[in-house]
Design an enzyme around this catalytic site. Structure first.
Site, PDB file in Angstrom:
ATOM      1  N   SER A 280      59.149 -87.101 -48.775  1.00  0.00           N
ATOM      2  CA  SER A 280      60.317 -86.296 -48.383  1.00  0.00           C
ATOM      3  C   SER A 280      60.142 -84.905 -48.977  1.00  0.00           C
ATOM      4  O   SER A 280      59.338 -84.723 -49.918  1.00  0.00           O
ATOM      5  CB  SER A 280      61.571 -86.954 -48.974  1.00  0.00           C
TER       6      SER A 280
ATOM      7  N   TYR B 110      66.302 -91.455 -55.676  1.00  0.00           N
ATOM      8  CA  TYR B 110      65.572 -91.071 -54.462  1.00  0.00           C
ATOM      9  C   TYR B 110      64.490 -90.032 -54.799  1.00  0.00           C
ATOM     10  O   TYR B 110      63.332 -90.168 -54.417  1.00  0.00           O
ATOM     11  CB  TYR B 110      66.576 -90.523 -53.440  1.00  0.00           C
TER      12      TYR B 110
HETATM   13  P1  NAD Z   1      66.850 -95.240 -41.557  1.00  0.00           P
HETATM   14  O1  NAD Z   1      67.980 -95.681 -42.412  1.00  0.00           O
HETATM   15  O2  NAD Z   1      67.109 -94.764 -40.173  1.00  0.00           O
HETATM   16  O3  NAD Z   1      65.753 -96.389 -41.446  1.00  0.00           O
HETATM   17  C1  NAD Z   1      65.329 -97.106 -42.561  1.00  0.00           C
HETATM   18  C2  NAD Z   1      64.487 -98.278 -42.099  1.00  0.00           C
HETATM   19  O4  NAD Z   1      64.104 -99.008 -43.265  1.00  0.00           O
HETATM   20  C3  NAD Z   1      65.237 -99.253 -41.193  1.00  0.00           C
HETATM   21  O5  NAD Z   1      64.340 -99.803 -40.244  1.00  0.00           O
HETATM   22  C4  NAD Z   1      65.696-100.336 -42.173  1.00  0.00           C
HETATM   23  O6  NAD Z   1      65.906-101.600 -41.558  1.00  0.00           O
HETATM   24  C5  NAD Z   1      64.500-100.380 -43.112  1.00  0.00           C
HETATM   25  N1  NAD Z   1      64.811-100.923 -44.429  1.00  0.00           N
HETATM   26  C6  NAD Z   1      65.742-100.502 -45.324  1.00  0.00           C
HETATM   27  N2  NAD Z   1      65.719-101.282 -46.412  1.00  0.00           N
HETATM   28  C7  NAD Z   1      64.734-102.195 -46.219  1.00  0.00           C
HETATM   29  C8  NAD Z   1      64.235-103.291 -46.982  1.00  0.00           C
HETATM   30  N3  NAD Z   1      64.720-103.609 -48.178  1.00  0.00           N
HETATM   31  N4  NAD Z   1      63.235-104.025 -46.437  1.00  0.00           N
HETATM   32  C9  NAD Z   1      62.741-103.746 -45.213  1.00  0.00           C
HETATM   33  N5  NAD Z   1      63.174-102.731 -44.453  1.00  0.00           N
HETATM   34  C10 NAD Z   1      64.165-101.973 -44.952  1.00  0.00           C
HETATM   35  O7  NAD Z   1      66.091 -94.129 -42.434  1.00  0.00           O
HETATM   36  P2  NAD Z   1      65.203 -92.869 -42.017  1.00  0.00           P
HETATM   37  O8  NAD Z   1      66.031 -91.669 -42.193  1.00  0.00           O
HETATM   38  O9  NAD Z   1      64.495 -93.115 -40.734  1.00  0.00           O
HETATM   39  O10 NAD Z   1      64.167 -92.863 -43.225  1.00  0.00           O
HETATM   40  C11 NAD Z   1      62.851 -93.351 -43.104  1.00  0.00           C
HETATM   41  C12 NAD Z   1      62.011 -92.781 -44.240  1.00  0.00           C
HETATM   42  O11 NAD Z   1      61.965 -91.362 -44.143  1.00  0.00           O
HETATM   43  C13 NAD Z   1      62.594 -93.087 -45.623  1.00  0.00           C
HETATM   44  O12 NAD Z   1      61.537 -93.356 -46.525  1.00  0.00           O
HETATM   45  C14 NAD Z   1      63.296 -91.792 -45.991  1.00  0.00           C
HETATM   46  O13 NAD Z   1      63.391 -91.625 -47.368  1.00  0.00           O
HETATM   47  C15 NAD Z   1      62.369 -90.783 -45.367  1.00  0.00           C
HETATM   48  N6  NAD Z   1      62.986 -89.477 -45.104  1.00  0.00           N
HETATM   49  C16 NAD Z   1      64.078 -89.363 -44.310  1.00  0.00           C
HETATM   50  C17 NAD Z   1      64.617 -88.104 -44.091  1.00  0.00           C
HETATM   51  C18 NAD Z   1      65.801 -87.883 -43.187  1.00  0.00           C
HETATM   52  O14 NAD Z   1      66.312 -86.745 -43.154  1.00  0.00           O
HETATM   53  N7  NAD Z   1      66.273 -88.874 -42.452  1.00  0.00           N
HETATM   54  C19 NAD Z   1      64.035 -86.978 -44.687  1.00  0.00           C
HETATM   55  C20 NAD Z   1      62.933 -87.145 -45.501  1.00  0.00           C
HETATM   56  C21 NAD Z   1      62.404 -88.402 -45.705  1.00  0.00           C
END
Ligand code: NAD
Length: 260
Positions: A142, A155
């Site tokens: 991130s 985080y």
């Molecule tokens: P999201 O909440 O849309 O999706 C998260 C996914 O992880 C889902 O499929 C969920 O079922 C799965 N998950 C959560 N806990 C779990 C567990 N214990 N076991 C198995 N699966 C699990 O999140 P997102 O925004 O798509 O984030 C995805 C990645 O990108 C994360 O690592 C997040 O930190 C990173 N990220 C997101 C953003 C953003 O702005 N959305 C920015 C930077 C980084």
């Protein structure tokens, strides 16, 4: 390429789903992982398959639980005996709180899902990758892996940690045909971020759109959110032969967040 397989953790939603769709369109067989009811997951599999002809499977595993991660790899082994070629560690969770009030169980859970799970999946995937002399490991960190914000201690720690893990894995796999890189997105409109927008809207008593603008403009000079599929395209490039000399890198896709 058609015979290569990718495991994308946390791919039933958001960024992981975007990555899985792009990798499927690039001809890789896909192992999805993440939560969701059976009907929704079947629908996702059908949608990905119909747009790509890729083979798509879903593997259940709570990534906070080591035994479930190990059993996920046993299932991969049964379905794909030569092992996965591409591992995308994407699953992630968030909690926003001050240090003093941060629930300790939330700290443990965030570190387990966002950091320790990636150590375990990499550990379990590497032997087969080394045997094949080819592998791609991509860890979704991130902008918070490079800079901090208040109230996101677990985080930020986990996302900085995954960059350190990426560098160690890159060094341990040099000259083996395997690369390991981190991708550092800025804001992406997914359920993880929608929750934060709702919190801001409630706190400021404003509309969701106004809260979205508040959230993005505080950090990201480009006011447009990044999309999961754009991140998927970057991941697909890292999987290509053109990217074979990129290893140990942390690649930002953050609308300028970390340049100021
Ligand atoms: P999201 O909440 O849309 O999706 C998260 C996914 O992880 C889902 O499929 C969920 O079922 C799965 N998950 C959560 N806990 C779990 C567990 N214990 N076991 C198995 N699966 C699990 O999140 P997102 O925004 O798509 O984030 C995805 C990645 O990108 C994360 O690592 C997040 O930190 C990173 N990220 C997101 C953003 C953003 O702005 N959305 C920015 C930077 C980084």
């Amino acid at each position: 390429m058609a015979h290569k397989a990718a495991l994308v953790t946390g791919s039933t939603s958001g960024i992981g789903l975007g990555i899985a769709k792009v990798l499927a369109r690039n001809g890789y067989a896909i192992f999805l992982n993440g939560y969701g009811d059976k009907k929704t997951i079947e629908k996702l599999k059908t949608e990905i398959q119909s747009n790509s002809c890729a083979q798509v499977e879903h593997l259940e595993a709570n990534l906070a639980d080591l035994a479930e991660i190990e059993s996920m790899f046993t299932s991969v082994q049964e379905k794909y005996p030569s092992g996965i070629d591409i591992l995308v560690n994407n699953a992630g969770v968030q909690h926003v709180d001050t240090i003093e009030t941060f629930p300790t169980s939330k700290w443990d859970h965030i570190i387990a899902v966002n950091l320790s799970a990636s150590f375990h999946t990499i550990r379990l995937a590497l032997t087969k990758m080394r045997a094949k002399g080819w592998g791609r490991i991509i860890n979704i960190s991130s902008a918070h892996g490079l800079v901090a914000s208040p109230y996101k201690s677990a985080y930020v720690a986990s996302k900085h940690g995954i960059i350190g893990l990426t560098k160690s894995v890159a060094l341990e796999t040099v000259n083996s045909g395997i690369t390991c890189n981190a991708v550092c997105p800025g804001w992406v409109l997914t359920p993880l971020v929608e929750k934060q927008i709702q919190t801001i809207a409630q706190a400021n008593n404003t509309s969701l759109e106004a809260a979205r603008v508040t959230l993005i403009s505080e950090k990201q000079p480009q006011l447009e959110m990044v999309t999961g599929e754009q991140i998927g395209d970057l991941v697909a490039f890292l999987c290509s032969e053109s990217a074979r000399n990129i290893t140990g890198a942390s690649l930002s896709i953050d609308g300028g967040w970390t340049v100021r």
